[in-house]
Scaffold this active site. Structure first.
Site, PDB file in Angstrom:
ATOM      1  N   HIS A 227       2.869  -4.187   9.416  1.00 60.31           N
ATOM      2  CA  HIS A 227       1.625  -4.614   8.773  1.00 60.31           C
ATOM      3  C   HIS A 227       0.664  -5.192   9.813  1.00 60.31           C
ATOM      4  O   HIS A 227      -0.387  -5.716   9.459  1.00 60.31           O
ATOM      5  CB  HIS A 227       1.909  -5.704   7.728  1.00 60.31           C
ATOM      6  CG  HIS A 227       2.739  -5.254   6.569  1.00 60.31           C
ATOM      7  ND1 HIS A 227       2.517  -4.075   5.906  1.00 60.31           N
ATOM      8  CD2 HIS A 227       3.775  -5.848   5.930  1.00 60.31           C
ATOM      9  CE1 HIS A 227       3.406  -3.955   4.916  1.00 60.31           C
ATOM     10  NE2 HIS A 227       4.176  -5.009   4.914  1.00 60.31           N
TER      11      HIS A 227
ATOM     12  N   SER B 221       0.809  -1.224   0.000  1.00 60.81           N
ATOM     13  CA  SER B 221       0.000   0.000   0.000  1.00 60.81           C
ATOM     14  C   SER B 221       0.840   1.271   0.000  1.00 60.81           C
ATOM     15  O   SER B 221       0.303   2.366   0.106  1.00 60.81           O
ATOM     16  CB  SER B 221      -0.909   0.009   1.242  1.00 60.81           C
ATOM     17  OG  SER B 221      -1.714  -1.141   1.250  1.00 60.81           O
ATOM     18  N   GLY B 222       2.173   1.101  -0.064  1.00 61.34           N
ATOM     19  CA  GLY B 222       3.035   2.280  -0.061  1.00 61.34           C
ATOM     20  C   GLY B 222       3.889   2.366   1.196  1.00 61.34           C
ATOM     21  O   GLY B 222       4.283   3.465   1.612  1.00 61.34           O
TER      22      GLY B 222
ATOM     23  N   TYR C 220      -2.696   6.232  -0.634  1.00 61.62           N
ATOM     24  CA  TYR C 220      -1.661   6.185  -1.658  1.00 61.62           C
ATOM     25  C   TYR C 220      -2.049   7.126  -2.802  1.00 61.62           C
ATOM     26  O   TYR C 220      -1.217   7.844  -3.355  1.00 61.62           O
ATOM     27  CB  TYR C 220      -1.569   4.735  -2.139  1.00 61.62           C
ATOM     28  CG  TYR C 220      -0.627   4.438  -3.269  1.00 61.62           C
ATOM     29  CD1 TYR C 220       0.647   3.944  -3.012  1.00 61.62           C
ATOM     30  CD2 TYR C 220      -1.015   4.597  -4.609  1.00 61.62           C
ATOM     31  CE1 TYR C 220       1.516   3.634  -4.050  1.00 61.62           C
ATOM     32  CE2 TYR C 220      -0.152   4.294  -5.643  1.00 61.62           C
ATOM     33  CZ  TYR C 220       1.108   3.812  -5.363  1.00 61.62           C
ATOM     34  OH  TYR C 220       1.966   3.506  -6.395  1.00 61.62           O
TER      35      TYR C 220
ATOM     36  N   PHE D  73       8.445   8.655  -7.390  1.00 63.85           N
ATOM     37  CA  PHE D  73       8.683   7.304  -7.895  1.00 63.85           C
ATOM     38  C   PHE D  73       9.926   7.271  -8.781  1.00 63.85           C
ATOM     39  O   PHE D  73      10.768   6.381  -8.652  1.00 63.85           O
ATOM     40  CB  PHE D  73       7.452   6.810  -8.666  1.00 63.85           C
ATOM     41  CG  PHE D  73       7.581   5.382  -9.115  1.00 63.85           C
ATOM     42  CD1 PHE D  73       7.418   4.341  -8.210  1.00 63.85           C
ATOM     43  CD2 PHE D  73       7.880   5.070 -10.432  1.00 63.85           C
ATOM     44  CE1 PHE D  73       7.544   3.012  -8.600  1.00 63.85           C
ATOM     45  CE2 PHE D  73       8.012   3.750 -10.838  1.00 63.85           C
ATOM     46  CZ  PHE D  73       7.836   2.725  -9.923  1.00 63.85           C
TER      47      PHE D  73
ATOM     48  N   VAL E 174       7.049   1.315   1.780  1.00 61.53           N
ATOM     49  CA  VAL E 174       8.421   1.774   1.562  1.00 61.53           C
ATOM     50  C   VAL E 174       8.431   3.250   1.146  1.00 61.53           C
ATOM     51  O   VAL E 174       9.359   3.991   1.471  1.00 61.53           O
ATOM     52  CB  VAL E 174       9.125   0.876   0.515  1.00 61.53           C
ATOM     53  CG1 VAL E 174      10.494   1.407   0.174  1.00 61.53           C
ATOM     54  CG2 VAL E 174       9.235  -0.546   1.056  1.00 61.53           C
TER      55      VAL E 174
ATOM     56  N   MET F  54      12.947   7.447  -6.546  1.00 62.01           N
ATOM     57  CA  MET F  54      13.099   6.263  -5.687  1.00 62.01           C
ATOM     58  C   MET F  54      13.518   5.036  -6.497  1.00 62.01           C
ATOM     59  O   MET F  54      14.206   4.155  -6.000  1.00 62.01           O
ATOM     60  CB  MET F  54      11.804   5.984  -4.918  1.00 62.01           C
ATOM     61  CG  MET F  54      11.642   6.877  -3.701  1.00 62.01           C
ATOM     62  SD  MET F  54      10.133   6.554  -2.767  1.00 62.01           S
ATOM     63  CE  MET F  54      10.453   4.927  -2.091  1.00 62.01           C
TER      64      MET F  54
HETATM   65  P1  A3P Z   1       3.383  -1.304  -7.588  1.00 62.10           P
HETATM   66  O1  A3P Z   1       3.735  -2.743  -7.437  1.00 62.10           O
HETATM   67  O2  A3P Z   1       1.955  -1.092  -7.981  1.00 62.10           O
HETATM   68  O3  A3P Z   1       4.328  -0.559  -8.464  1.00 62.10           O
HETATM   69  P2  A3P Z   1       4.868  -1.559  -0.261  1.00 62.10           P
HETATM   70  O4  A3P Z   1       6.034  -0.692   0.011  1.00 62.10           O
HETATM   71  O5  A3P Z   1       3.764  -1.389   0.752  1.00 62.10           O
HETATM   72  O6  A3P Z   1       5.279  -2.975  -0.443  1.00 62.10           O
HETATM   73  O7  A3P Z   1       4.195  -1.046  -1.606  1.00 62.10           O
HETATM   74  C1  A3P Z   1       4.872  -1.198  -2.830  1.00 62.10           C
HETATM   75  C2  A3P Z   1       4.116  -0.436  -3.880  1.00 62.10           C
HETATM   76  O8  A3P Z   1       4.311   0.972  -3.682  1.00 62.10           O
HETATM   77  C3  A3P Z   1       4.647  -0.759  -5.283  1.00 62.10           C
HETATM   78  O9  A3P Z   1       3.503  -0.627  -6.145  1.00 62.10           O
HETATM   79  C4  A3P Z   1       5.641   0.367  -5.476  1.00 62.10           C
HETATM   80  O10 A3P Z   1       6.002   0.602  -6.818  1.00 62.10           O
HETATM   81  C5  A3P Z   1       4.842   1.532  -4.881  1.00 62.10           C
HETATM   82  N1  A3P Z   1       5.678   2.701  -4.577  1.00 62.10           N
HETATM   83  C6  A3P Z   1       6.781   2.769  -3.827  1.00 62.10           C
HETATM   84  N2  A3P Z   1       7.290   4.004  -3.825  1.00 62.10           N
HETATM   85  C7  A3P Z   1       6.474   4.754  -4.602  1.00 62.10           C
HETATM   86  C8  A3P Z   1       6.475   6.132  -5.011  1.00 62.10           C
HETATM   87  N3  A3P Z   1       7.419   6.972  -4.652  1.00 62.10           N
HETATM   88  N4  A3P Z   1       5.464   6.561  -5.809  1.00 62.10           N
HETATM   89  C9  A3P Z   1       4.500   5.712  -6.200  1.00 62.10           C
HETATM   90  N5  A3P Z   1       4.455   4.403  -5.865  1.00 62.10           N
HETATM   91  C10 A3P Z   1       5.428   3.926  -5.070  1.00 62.10           C
END
Ligand code: A3P
Length: 294
Positions: free
Chosen positions: A103, A46-47, A188, A224, A49, A227
């Site tokens: 989580h 859900s975002g 998100y 994104f 990281v 990152m």
């Molecule tokens: P996707 O697989 O849809 O690209 P988590 O950290 O909870 O595991 O979530 C990972 C999801 O957050 C991934 O989604 C990842 O690409 C997305 N994500 C991480 N950093 C992001 C950012 N700066 N902007 C948008 N999405 C991001």
């Protein structure tokens, strides 16, 4: 799934044997909290990281040398998971501010949160996009079962037969405690729509004072595209025992609505029915699409 890992239910929540230990987890609710403690709480994919990145940069006032200074190989070392093996022990003696991600469901978290000790940042994401992201992550992460098909994973997700259990329960329960704890709830999608505003709101919630320039740096290094280039945010240094690095990158797509490229019309109808049933009494109506937010 690597044979070392296995999905196990413990106190109403699905964990991964080999990553989590029931005794460690049971000790979390009794942890003493400090006012300066901050937990980022999410259902997987859900975002987490992303918020880890924003938090560690807010703490460092936008200074990217935080990685080299701390000599940390990934975001998870700077803002660790509280529920993984050994983490609870480290939490006890860690210097303030203790920044953590989790989580865990509400009932397994430190009870002291209910006395408004420490802060919680809850990030929710459209569960359809969570499902798709989680499906891909199950190919990347060795501690998760590689799905036999998208259809199969779709059903497992709706049954809550995954690490993290059910999405609906997670969001509903945490949200129902919003007045009991010091909580900031964000989606998100809001972050995608306006990262600048989201970071500023977060900064206010945390009571931090950053200059406009420092805030701009936090935003810049949390996009994104940036990152994607940061090895620590991509978990590039995580061992091959945990990740099939050749299967993809942690920063996969980072968009809204990827579910439209995966769901069939029938699956979408089923999902909508479940969503309506489960979220009937939920007091927030989510806005998942960018077009609706404009
Ligand atoms: P996707 O697989 O849809 O690209 P988590 O950290 O909870 O595991 O979530 C990972 C999801 O957050 C991934 O989604 C990842 O690409 C997305 N994500 C991480 N950093 C992001 C950012 N700066 N902007 C948008 N999405 C991001």
């Amino acid at each position: 799934m690597d044979h070392k890992y296995e999905l196990v239910a413990h106190r109403g929540f699905n964990f991964i044997r080999g990553i989590h230990d029931p005794d460690d987890v049971d000790g979390i609710s009794k942890l003493e909290m400090r006012d300066s403690d901050i937990f980022v709480v999410t259902y997987p994919k859900s975002g987490t990281v992303w918020m880890q990145q924003i938090l560690l940069l807010l703490e460092a006032k936008g200074d990217m040398t935080v990685y080299s200074v701390a000599k940390m190989p990934c975001n998870g070392d700077l803002v660790p998971w509280i529920e993984v093996i050994g983490s609870r022990e480290a939490f006890l003696t860690a210097p303030s501010p203790r920044l953590r991600v989790t989580h865990l469901p509400y009932h397994l978290m430190p009870a002291a949160l209910g006395q408004k000790k420490g802060k919680v940042i809850y990030v929710a994401r459209n569960p359809k996009d969570v499902l798709v992201s989680y499906y891909h992550f199950h190919h990347l992460a060795k501690m998760l079962d590689t799905p036999t098909s998208f259809e199969d994973f779709f059903e497992k997700f709706l049954r809550g037969d995954v690490f993290g259990s059910g999405w609906f329960q997670h969001v509903k329960t945490w949200y129902s405690h919003r007045d009991d704890i010091d909580m900031f709830f964000i989606t998100y999608e809001e972050m995608i729509h306006n990262l600048n505003v989201s970071v500023k709101k977060l900064c206010t919630f945390l009571g931090k004072e950053l200059t406009e320039e420092q805030l701009a740096d936090v935003v810049k290094y949390s996009t994104f595209s940036n990152m994607k280039k940061i090895p620590q945010a991509n978990y590039e240094h995580v061992s091959d025992d945990l990740f099939n690095h050749h299967m993809g990158r942690f920063m996969r797509k980072g968009t809204i609505g990827d579910w439209k490229n995966h769901f069939t019309v029938a699956q979408n109808e089923i999902f909508d029915q479940v969503f309506q049933r489960e979220m009937e009494d939920f007091p927030v109506s989510f806005t998942w699409d960018m077009t609706d937010m404009a």
